[in-house]
Design an enzyme around this catalytic site. Structure first.
Site, PDB file in Angstrom:
ATOM      1  CE  LYS A  76      32.482  21.270  18.268  1.00 44.98           C
ATOM      2  NZ  LYS A  76      33.185  21.675  19.508  1.00 44.98           N
ATOM      3  CE  LYS A 100      24.759  15.759  24.673  1.00 41.55           C
ATOM      4  NZ  LYS A 100      24.956  16.946  25.498  1.00 41.55           N
ATOM      5  CE  LYS A 112      31.292  17.302  28.263  1.00 38.21           C
ATOM      6  NZ  LYS A 112      30.003  17.760  27.735  1.00 38.21           N
ATOM      7  CB  THR A 196      22.847  24.505  25.395  1.00 40.23           C
ATOM      8  OG1 THR A 196      24.159  24.353  24.863  1.00 40.23           O
ATOM      9  CG2 THR A 196      22.437  23.235  26.121  1.00 40.23           C
ATOM     10  CG  ASN A 227      25.619  28.302  28.204  1.00 37.56           C
ATOM     11  OD1 ASN A 227      25.022  27.437  27.593  1.00 37.56           O
ATOM     12  ND2 ASN A 227      26.071  29.396  27.618  1.00 37.56           N
ATOM     13  CB  SER A 354      29.823  23.500  18.739  1.00 36.26           C
ATOM     14  OG  SER A 354      30.002  24.155  19.969  1.00 36.26           O
TER      15      SER A 354
HETATM   16  N1  LIG Z   1      27.101  24.711  27.989  1.00 32.81           N
HETATM   17  C1  LIG Z   1      26.673  23.945  26.998  1.00 32.81           C
HETATM   18  O1  LIG Z   1      26.724  24.327  25.822  1.00 32.81           O
HETATM   19  C2  LIG Z   1      26.083  22.606  27.277  1.00 32.81           C
HETATM   20  C3  LIG Z   1      25.850  22.177  28.569  1.00 32.81           C
HETATM   21  N2  LIG Z   1      25.244  20.968  28.768  1.00 32.81           N
HETATM   22  C4  LIG Z   1      25.030  20.461  30.108  1.00 32.81           C
HETATM   23  O2  LIG Z   1      24.179  21.334  30.835  1.00 32.81           O
HETATM   24  C5  LIG Z   1      24.506  21.236  32.227  1.00 32.81           C
HETATM   25  C6  LIG Z   1      24.811  22.616  32.754  1.00 32.81           C
HETATM   26  O3  LIG Z   1      25.906  23.135  32.008  1.00 32.81           O
HETATM   27  P1  LIG Z   1      26.184  24.693  31.872  1.00 32.81           P
HETATM   28  O4  LIG Z   1      24.908  25.428  32.021  1.00 32.81           O
HETATM   29  O5  LIG Z   1      27.010  24.877  30.689  1.00 32.81           O
HETATM   30  O6  LIG Z   1      27.092  24.939  33.145  1.00 32.81           O
HETATM   31  P2  LIG Z   1      27.356  26.287  33.938  1.00 32.81           P
HETATM   32  O7  LIG Z   1      28.664  26.131  34.574  1.00 32.81           O
HETATM   33  O8  LIG Z   1      27.124  27.454  33.082  1.00 32.81           O
HETATM   34  O9  LIG Z   1      26.205  26.276  35.068  1.00 32.81           O
HETATM   35  C7  LIG Z   1      26.055  25.186  35.944  1.00 32.81           C
HETATM   36  C8  LIG Z   1      24.865  25.478  36.858  1.00 32.81           C
HETATM   37  O10 LIG Z   1      24.609  24.319  37.646  1.00 32.81           O
HETATM   38  C9  LIG Z   1      24.665  24.682  39.030  1.00 32.81           C
HETATM   39  N3  LIG Z   1      25.135  23.550  39.805  1.00 32.81           N
HETATM   40  C10 LIG Z   1      26.392  23.067  39.889  1.00 32.81           C
HETATM   41  N4  LIG Z   1      26.419  22.025  40.732  1.00 32.81           N
HETATM   42  C11 LIG Z   1      25.149  21.841  41.160  1.00 32.81           C
HETATM   43  C12 LIG Z   1      24.517  20.928  42.033  1.00 32.81           C
HETATM   44  N5  LIG Z   1      25.218  19.991  42.653  1.00 32.81           N
HETATM   45  N6  LIG Z   1      23.183  21.037  42.236  1.00 32.81           N
HETATM   46  C13 LIG Z   1      22.470  22.007  41.625  1.00 32.81           C
HETATM   47  N7  LIG Z   1      23.008  22.893  40.772  1.00 32.81           N
HETATM   48  C14 LIG Z   1      24.323  22.814  40.560  1.00 32.81           C
HETATM   49  C15 LIG Z   1      25.604  25.873  39.090  1.00 32.81           C
HETATM   50  O11 LIG Z   1      25.427  26.614  40.272  1.00 32.81           O
HETATM   51  C16 LIG Z   1      25.152  26.616  37.835  1.00 32.81           C
HETATM   52  O12 LIG Z   1      23.973  27.341  38.085  1.00 32.81           O
HETATM   53  C17 LIG Z   1      25.678  20.249  32.324  1.00 32.81           C
HETATM   54  O13 LIG Z   1      25.189  18.959  32.534  1.00 32.81           O
HETATM   55  C18 LIG Z   1      26.284  20.348  30.935  1.00 32.81           C
HETATM   56  O14 LIG Z   1      27.046  19.216  30.609  1.00 32.81           O
HETATM   57  C19 LIG Z   1      24.826  20.191  27.736  1.00 32.81           C
HETATM   58  C20 LIG Z   1      25.002  20.581  26.461  1.00 32.81           C
HETATM   59  C21 LIG Z   1      25.727  21.782  26.120  1.00 32.81           C
HETATM   60  O1  LIG Z   2      29.564  22.428  21.827  1.00 40.18           O
HETATM   61  C1  LIG Z   2      30.153  21.371  21.840  1.00 40.18           C
HETATM   62  O2  LIG Z   2      30.938  21.009  20.989  1.00 40.18           O
HETATM   63  C2  LIG Z   2      29.954  20.387  22.975  1.00 40.18           C
HETATM   64  C3  LIG Z   2      28.839  20.677  23.927  1.00 40.18           C
HETATM   65  C4  LIG Z   2      28.864  19.648  25.021  1.00 40.18           C
HETATM   66  O3  LIG Z   2      29.886  19.427  25.642  1.00 40.18           O
HETATM   67  C5  LIG Z   2      27.674  18.874  25.318  1.00 40.18           C
HETATM   68  O4  LIG Z   2      26.731  18.844  24.511  1.00 40.18           O
HETATM   69  O5  LIG Z   2      27.645  18.218  26.375  1.00 40.18           O
END
Ligand SMILES: NC(=O)C1=CN([C@@H]2O[C@H](COP(=O)(O)OP(=O)(O)OC[C@H]3O[C@@H](n4cnc5c(N)ncnc54)[C@H](O)[C@@H]3O)[C@@H](O)[C@H]2O)C=CC1
Ligand SMILES: O=C(O)CCC(=O)C(=O)O
Length: 420
Positions: A76, A100, A112, A196, A227, A354
């Site tokens: 997952k 995790k 992934k 998250t 997010n 999830s």
């Molecule tokens: N969405 C989820 O449920 C989960 C996300 N994560 C992790 O959290 C982190 C962010 O993911 P999301 O918020 O989902 O992505 P997202 O796509 O919603 O947002 C990404 C954010 O990071 C910024 N960003 C992108 N490249 C950048 C850089 N080089 N320097 C500074 N900021 C930058 C973007 O402008 C945006 O504000 C990632 O590492 C992701 O793997 C971890 C667990 C779950």
């Molecule tokens: O919601 C999920 O199944 C995976 C979330 C995820 O990709 C992460 O924790 O980095």
């Protein structure tokens, strides 16, 4: 997605996760064969996806799906759409997903996926064709009992909906349990969108208690406003903290008196971009070094390195992003007495809800916001305490402690299955 290149430190996220896994397994007394099994995903599929672009041309995209270890259950993990996705990164991300699942005790292994693309420069219909093309390309190895994708960087519930629809067409029956992070009307779970950030908030609260920091009035800096980062900023603001810095890929905003988080949330676009609306910005590097109590990297990998770890002023660093701190920086922060809560613990609220979504899809009965929130709260608090106590008892940093907690279940399951 290694954003910074430095001369001295190795920024290979796969190598660094392997280093910590090996240490964790050695401390737990497992033989070398277990490390040999767990150091790479069991399966790694690379696909080429031809897509008809809006101008009539055909563009071929490269995508990946890694399945780290399925001894405990189906794999997952999310799918990211980003120009700097690499095979190595996706492998590391799948290993982190296994950890995790171990830490929050879910019946999963880690998976992934990623596609090398920049969704910010693609139209809605191009994105739909790419999402569907990816599912067609990986459909043989995924499924509700095999490998269950979800959102990650630059993917969202709309993309999950297209992917679910494409999979349902291929399998010729409705398959909501194929993917999580779906819109509510397609079998999504209440609370997944904010899960998250909610999980990170719970972990921050627990970490702050350990350090005697009051959340009311605490100065918080969040890197990334997507997010994870944007909802976290909102929850911190609602908890009475002062969010003094936020950023996106293009820059950062700073106000020592506290930013107007609700306004910023309202103005951000679907890719978490908001700083372009402002003239008075600082850089992401400057943001990380701001004077604050709690720093939350919630964007991409390798942001806190040996080059800036000495300049970090926060007492607590909580990794909402996957892999934002290098191993050398982890060591420096630990020696400086900074409490670093690692990604594999801090960001596990997303995969936890999830899992709730998948359970609800399987049983066809849906839970209330309160039920989801209470279950998430219980799981996150227990996971934090397990890892914190392991770190205290062994006098090790929280990353190594989290790996020790996270790796045990899949090592044991692999052993019972007779794989090692
Ligand atoms: N969405 C989820 O449920 C989960 C996300 N994560 C992790 O959290 C982190 C962010 O993911 P999301 O918020 O989902 O992505 P997202 O796509 O919603 O947002 C990404 C954010 O990071 C910024 N960003 C992108 N490249 C950048 C850089 N080089 N320097 C500074 N900021 C930058 C973007 O402008 C945006 O504000 C990632 O590492 C992701 O793997 C971890 C667990 C779950
Ligand atoms: O919601 C999920 O199944 C995976 C979330 C995820 O990709 C992460 O924790 O980095």
């Amino acid at each position: 997605m290694n954003q910074k290149s430095e001369e001295h430190e190795n920024l290979d996220v796969l190598l660094s996760t392997q280093t910590v896994i090996q240490k964790a397994l050695t401390k737990l007394g497992y033989p070398e064969a277990v490390f040999e099994l767990l150091k790479e995903p069991l399966r790694m599929l690379t696909v080429r996806i031809p897509i008809r672009m809006d101008d009539g041309s055909v563009k071929v995209f490269t995508g990946f799906r890694a399945q780290h270890n399925d001894s405990v259950g189906p794999t997952k993990g999310g799918v990211r759409f980003h120009p700097q996705v690499t095979e190595t990164e996706v492998k590391a991300l799948s290993i982190w997903m296994s950890l995790k699942a171990g830490i929050v005790d879910l019946p999963y292994g880690g998976g992934k996926g990623g596609i090398i693309c920049d969704p910010r420069n693609m139209s809605f219909r191009e994105l739909e064709r790419l999402s569907r093309g990816y599912v067609r390309a990986i459909s043989q190895i995924v499924g509700p009992t095999k490998d269950i994708p979800a959102p990650d960087v630059f993917t969202n519930s709309q993309i999950m909906a297209w992917m679910m629809d494409e999979y349902s067409r291929i399998r010729e029956f409705d398959s909501p349990g194929f993917i999580t992070g779906k819109p509510l009307v397609l079998g999504g779970s209440r609370g997944r969108e904010t899960a998250t950030a909610k999980g990170v908030t719970i972990v921050i609260r627990e970490a702050a208690k350990k350090r005697g920091i009051e959340l009311t009035g605490a100065r918080v800096v969040v890197q990334g406003f997507g997010n994870a980062g944007s909802f976290l900023a909102k929850f911190m603001h609602d908890a009475g903290a002062k969010v003094i810095g936020i950023s996106d890929a293009y820059g950062a905003l700073h106000d020592p008196e506290g930013l107007d988080v609700d306004y910023l949330l309202d103005r951000r676009d679907s890719f978490g971009t908001v700083t372009k609306l402002f003239k008075d910005t600082i850089s992401n590097d400057e943001l990380l070094e701001l004077d604050c109590d709690i720093l939350v990297p919630a964007a991409v990998e390798n942001q806190i390195t040996e080059n800036n770890a000495h300049q970090i002023k926060a007492d607590i660093v909580v990794e909402a992003a996957n892999g934002p701190t290098t191993l050398e920086a982890t060591r420096i922060l630990y020696e400086r007495g900074v409490l670093l809560v690692p990604d594999v613990l801090a960001s596990s609220g997303g995969v936890t809800v999830s899992y709730f979504e998948w359970v609800q899809n399987n049983q066809g009965y849906y839970w209330s916001d309160e039920e989801v929130e209470q279950k998430l709260e219980n799981i996150m608090v227990r996971a934090f305490e397990n890892v914190y106590q392991a770190a205290q008892a062994r006098r090790i940093d929280m990353r190594l402690a989290a790996y020790m907690v996270g790796v045990r279940k899949m090592a044991e399951a692999s052993r019972f299955r007779g794989w090692v």
